[in-house]
Scaffold this active site. Structure first.
Site, mmCIF file in Angstrom:
data_model
loop_
_atom_site.group_PDB
_atom_site.id
_atom_site.type_symbol
_atom_site.label_atom_id
_atom_site.label_comp_id
_atom_site.label_asym_id
_atom_site.label_seq_id
_atom_site.Cartn_x
_atom_site.Cartn_y
_atom_site.Cartn_z
ATOM 1 N N GLU A 157 0.410 -0.972 -0.237
ATOM 2 C CA GLU A 157 0.469 -0.172 -0.076
ATOM 3 C C GLU A 157 1.085 1.086 0.096
ATOM 4 O OE1 GLU A 157 -2.744 -0.014 2.943
ATOM 5 O OE2 GLU A 157 -3.879 -1.535 1.843
ATOM 6 N N GLU A 191 -6.413 -8.781 -0.264
ATOM 7 C CA GLU A 191 -7.144 -8.619 1.165
ATOM 8 C C GLU A 191 -8.368 -8.644 1.013
ATOM 9 O OE1 GLU A 191 -4.979 -6.041 3.527
ATOM 10 O OE2 GLU A 191 -3.086 -6.657 3.657
#
Length: 373
Positions: A141, A286
């Protein structure tokens, strides 16, 4: 189980085991789901799952004991948040495939090809082929963060790691990826209008070119819960939990979506297509749902977490893909151990507890969707 060889997710954010990110990002990676009683366990056995092997917890069993446990559960894929040599050695000569992690704080060093090759020679090469390492995740991220230097280092680090694998003739065995938050999108609805943030174009275009060049997937961390939490009066709870609902139709493609997760992933496909690529596969690294939350966090309950988890498992068991990607079925990974962590928001505290070992009839797992090549 069909996977893209390469990891998932990402995982539970803790110093030394998960990449450093803002507190808001921590919310995305700390949700625990409760798979209780034999129905869920039977489904897991039936479809085959991988696990995210977290090691920040109390009273963890030794890696050798974990190896025995995973064999008993017929789990053949594991994601590490690092490249722990003790774990990799414990699974030597097993059938378990490993995805290992290279944390964000290592990226600057990895831009140096010499250091990248040294890292591979120390953390990967000594364990092959006895331990089946199939992928390295370089950071997590990064593009949704605020560290411009880290953003600039991402692609060079991935390129250096890949080049090191090529030099060592390991690139056919070990892939290279990174994972992104949905915060890199400027538009996500309708899915056909999905687009990346303009300020990230300079990072994403060469990154997408690199994915295309080495034939690696684009990983996204997708949490429908947050869209619901931010607008519970407008977003249907049934729509985000995979329950029967009226759905929503994309006015451009006329595709009807019966759940938000698929719409989010197809928005990423559209954003990639808008940047000139139709040759890159998107994988969910995820996803999840909180089992408890603060008073202003609508829908964060144990029941909803169980519903999301069970319905997602069912979709995976049916080998479903999104509407734009019918041929790429979802696959599944779960966290092996829950953790005891203090000083967290209620939705995080509520989903965490003391270390829980997976057992055949009662499991507390952090369930995340992931991939293999």
């Amino acid at each position: 189980m069909t996977l893209i060889r390469c990891w998932l997710s990402a995982q539970t954010l803790m110093p030394g085991k998960r990449d450093s990110m803002p507190t808001s990002s921590l919310v995305f990676t700390s949700f625990f789901f409760f798979l209780i009683l034999s129905d869920s366990v039977g489904l897991i056995h039936g479809i085959g799952v991988g696990i995210n092997y977290g090691q920040i917890a109390n009273n963890l069993p030794s890696p050798s004991r974990v190896a025995v446990l995973l064999k008993s559960l017929n789990i053949s894929r594991v994601k590490l948040y690092d490249a722990d040599p003790n774990v990799l050695r414990a699974f030597s000569n097993s059938d378990v495939e490993f995805i290992i992690g290279l944390p964000n704080d290592n990226l600057a060093a990895m831009t140096d090809p010499t250091k990248a090759q040294a890292w591979i020679q120390q953390n990967v090469q000594p364990f092959l082929p006895q331990t089946k390492i199939t992928c390295i995740t370089v950071g997590n991220e990064i593009l949704s963060g605020t560290d411009k230097q880290l953003m600039s280092n991402l692609l060079p680090a991935m390129q250096s790691v890949h080049s090191a694998l090529v030099s060592l003739e390991l690139d056919d065995q070990v892939g290279v990826v990174t994972a992104h938050s949905l915060a890199i999108l400027a538009e996500s609805f309708p899915p056909s209008s999905g687009s990346f943030r303009q300020d990230l174009g300079g990072y994403l275009q060469p990154l997408l070119n690199f994915h295309s060049q080495i034939n690696s997937p684009f990983l996204i961390n997708a949490y429908p819960y947050f869209a619901y939490k931010d607008n519970p009066d407008e977003v249907s709870l049934d729509y985000v939990l995979f329950r029967p609902n009226q759905g929503t139709t994309d006015p451009v493609t006329n595709l009807k979506y019966d759940n938000m997760l698929y719409a989010q992933i197809d928005a990423v496909y559209s954003a990639i297509k808008a940047m000139g690529h139709t040759d890159i596969v998107v994988r969910i690294s995820e996803t999840g749902w909180p089992s408890k939350g603060d008073s202003n966090e609508a829908g964060a309950t144990r029941d909803n977490a169980g519903i999301y988890n069970s319905n997602l498992l069912q979709r995976i068991a049916e080998n479903q893909g999104t509407l734009q990607d019918h041929l790429s079925p979802l696959t599944f990974m779960c966290l092996l151990f829950s953790m005891r962590i203090s000083s967290l928001a209620q939705h995080q505290r509520g989903t965490m507890g003391s270390t829980t070992l997976m057992v055949p009839l009662f499991m507390i797992l952090d369930c995340k969707v992931s991939f293999h090549r």
